[in-house]
Design an enzyme around this catalytic site. Structure first.
Site, PDB file in Angstrom:
ATOM      1  N   LYS A   1      34.326  47.599  37.612  1.00  0.00           N
ATOM      2  CA  LYS A   1      33.361  46.182  37.126  1.00  0.00           C
ATOM      3  C   LYS A   1      32.163  46.100  38.015  1.00  0.00           C
ATOM      4  O   LYS A   1      31.627  45.096  38.294  1.00  0.00           O
ATOM      5  CB  LYS A   1      34.401  44.972  37.458  1.00  0.00           C
ATOM      6  CG  LYS A   1      35.583  44.947  36.617  1.00  0.00           C
ATOM      7  CD  LYS A   1      36.517  43.801  36.806  1.00  0.00           C
ATOM      8  CE  LYS A   1      37.722  43.816  35.962  1.00  0.00           C
ATOM      9  NZ  LYS A   1      38.560  42.697  36.081  1.00  0.00           N
TER      10      LYS A   1
ATOM     11  N   ARG B   1      47.681  34.404  37.325  1.00  0.00           N
ATOM     12  CA  ARG B   1      47.258  35.231  36.051  1.00  0.00           C
ATOM     13  C   ARG B   1      48.181  34.771  34.959  1.00  0.00           C
ATOM     14  O   ARG B   1      49.349  35.101  35.193  1.00  0.00           O
ATOM     15  CB  ARG B   1      46.761  36.510  35.875  1.00  0.00           C
ATOM     16  CG  ARG B   1      45.759  37.090  36.997  1.00  0.00           C
ATOM     17  CD  ARG B   1      44.468  36.554  37.036  1.00  0.00           C
ATOM     18  NE  ARG B   1      43.816  36.947  35.659  1.00  0.00           N
ATOM     19  CZ  ARG B   1      43.071  38.166  35.744  1.00  0.00           C
ATOM     20  NH1 ARG B   1      43.083  38.943  37.029  1.00  0.00           N
ATOM     21  NH2 ARG B   1      42.476  38.476  34.791  1.00  0.00           N
TER      22      ARG B   1
ATOM     23  N   ARG C   1      36.604  52.429  48.027  1.00  0.00           N
ATOM     24  CA  ARG C   1      37.762  51.546  48.037  1.00  0.00           C
ATOM     25  C   ARG C   1      38.259  51.194  46.663  1.00  0.00           C
ATOM     26  O   ARG C   1      38.939  50.230  46.551  1.00  0.00           O
ATOM     27  CB  ARG C   1      37.296  50.219  48.839  1.00  0.00           C
ATOM     28  CG  ARG C   1      36.095  49.399  47.956  1.00  0.00           C
ATOM     29  CD  ARG C   1      35.729  48.267  48.803  1.00  0.00           C
ATOM     30  NE  ARG C   1      34.755  47.420  48.136  1.00  0.00           N
ATOM     31  CZ  ARG C   1      33.590  47.316  48.549  1.00  0.00           C
ATOM     32  NH1 ARG C   1      33.045  48.232  49.581  1.00  0.00           N
ATOM     33  NH2 ARG C   1      32.748  46.564  47.910  1.00  0.00           N
TER      34      ARG C   1
ATOM     35  N   PRO D   1      33.837  39.873  33.156  1.00  0.00           N
ATOM     36  CA  PRO D   1      33.598  41.130  32.190  1.00  0.00           C
ATOM     37  C   PRO D   1      34.694  42.214  32.737  1.00  0.00           C
ATOM     38  O   PRO D   1      34.753  42.717  33.781  1.00  0.00           O
ATOM     39  CB  PRO D   1      32.235  41.685  32.329  1.00  0.00           C
ATOM     40  CG  PRO D   1      31.453  40.402  32.883  1.00  0.00           C
ATOM     41  CD  PRO D   1      32.505  39.705  33.600  1.00  0.00           C
ATOM     42  N   GLU D   2      35.306  42.992  31.631  1.00  0.00           N
ATOM     43  CA  GLU D   2      36.057  44.201  31.923  1.00  0.00           C
ATOM     44  C   GLU D   2      35.144  45.248  32.197  1.00  0.00           C
ATOM     45  O   GLU D   2      34.099  45.271  31.755  1.00  0.00           O
ATOM     46  CB  GLU D   2      37.310  44.387  31.005  1.00  0.00           C
ATOM     47  CG  GLU D   2      38.039  43.066  31.085  1.00  0.00           C
ATOM     48  CD  GLU D   2      39.558  43.268  30.608  1.00  0.00           C
ATOM     49  OE1 GLU D   2      39.983  44.196  30.645  1.00  0.00           O
ATOM     50  OE2 GLU D   2      40.148  41.994  30.175  1.00  0.00           O
TER      51      GLU D   2
END
Length: 269
Positions: free
Chosen positions: A52, A258, A121, A2-3
């Site tokens: 996320k 990707r 981070r 999921p974005e």
């Protein structure tokens, strides 16, 4: 995976269901049994999404951190929770609602310093009011790495996935392999603004739509897109199909494992 818009939707959903309520927590699967015992009987104060990552903040000072990864998913409902079926990592319920979590990459408890370390981070989240895009450009603007890879790096921009990155670069007329250091500060400001707008729209609708009104199916007289991800897009997963703007076949290639998609006419390299 999921974005970021999905995680922000989940945070809002869980806040509406449980914020201010004392909750019962267990782990039918058993893998989160110790953490569940520490949370059960505690009031859920608030929820938060960062990129996320989903956080539930509890009145005892502990936060639940969830990262769904590729296979994680939530389900929820009203009333009493149903009998557990399958591998339920976490089950949470009040006297009004319940939710279940299955298959997450991370389901853990964090103390306040650990929550701060998580936020530190991560890069800027376009959906957060406290986001500062300047540190992101400080890294992008001096890097020879392709822009698509930089924008997918969650330590630079948090919450962006392949669909948002691919589509925002098309809308900017920028090739995904363009080195970051070739992006001007003005170009970055426009790209950041567009990413935020696309993601906020997706939070509201629950799907990713990136095409301008003039390129919608009804405006162009074309059939709507049929894809499990839903939404109308320009180039994402449209390899070999004509660009909605110029008609050139959309291209596809691989970058850091990707798939990239772009229009060679609208996004010259």
């Amino acid at each position: 995976m999921p974005e970021g818009h999905t995680i922000h939707r989940l945070a809002a959903r869980h806040r509406a269901l449980f914020a201010g309520d004392k909750v019962l927590v267990d782990s039918p699967q058993g893998r989160f049994a110790e953490g569940a015992a520490l949370l059960s009987g505690t009031v859920l104060d608030d929820t938060e999404a960062y990129g996320k990552h989903l956080l539930h903040h509890y009145a005892n000072g502990v936060s639940l951190h969830v990262h769904l990864g590729l296979y994680g998913r939530f389900a929820d409902g009203d009333g009493e929770p149903p009998a557990p079926v399958g591998q339920i990592r976490l089950r949470l319920s009040s006297d009004r609602h319940w939710l279940e979590l299955r298959g997450p990459t991370a389901c853990e408890l964090l103390n306040p310093p650990e929550v701060d370390a998580l936020r530190h981070r991560l890069g800027a989240d376009p959906l957060r009011a406290d986001a500062d895009p300047d540190p992101a450009y400080a890294r992008i603007g001096r890097s020879p790495t392709p822009l698509a890879a930089l924008l997918l790096d969650q330590t630079i921009v948090a919450g962006t996935g392949l669909i948002f990155v691919t589509e925002a670069l098309f809308r900017a007329g920028t090739h995904p392999r363009t080195p970051g250091r070739q992006l001007s500060r003005t170009g970055w400001a426009a790209l950041w603004t567009d990413l935020g707008a696309l993601m906020r729209t997706a939070v509201g609708t629950g799907r990713i739509d990136t095409v301008h009104d003039r390129h919608l199916p009804e405006a162009m007289g074309r059939p709507p897109r049929v894809d499990r991800h839903g939404g109308e897009v320009y180039v994402y997963r449209r390899a070999g199909q004509p660009c909605h703007v110029c008609g050139t076949p959309v291209r596809q290639a691989e970058l850091v494992g990707r798939n990239l998609y772009w229009c060679p006419t609208c996004q010259p390299g």
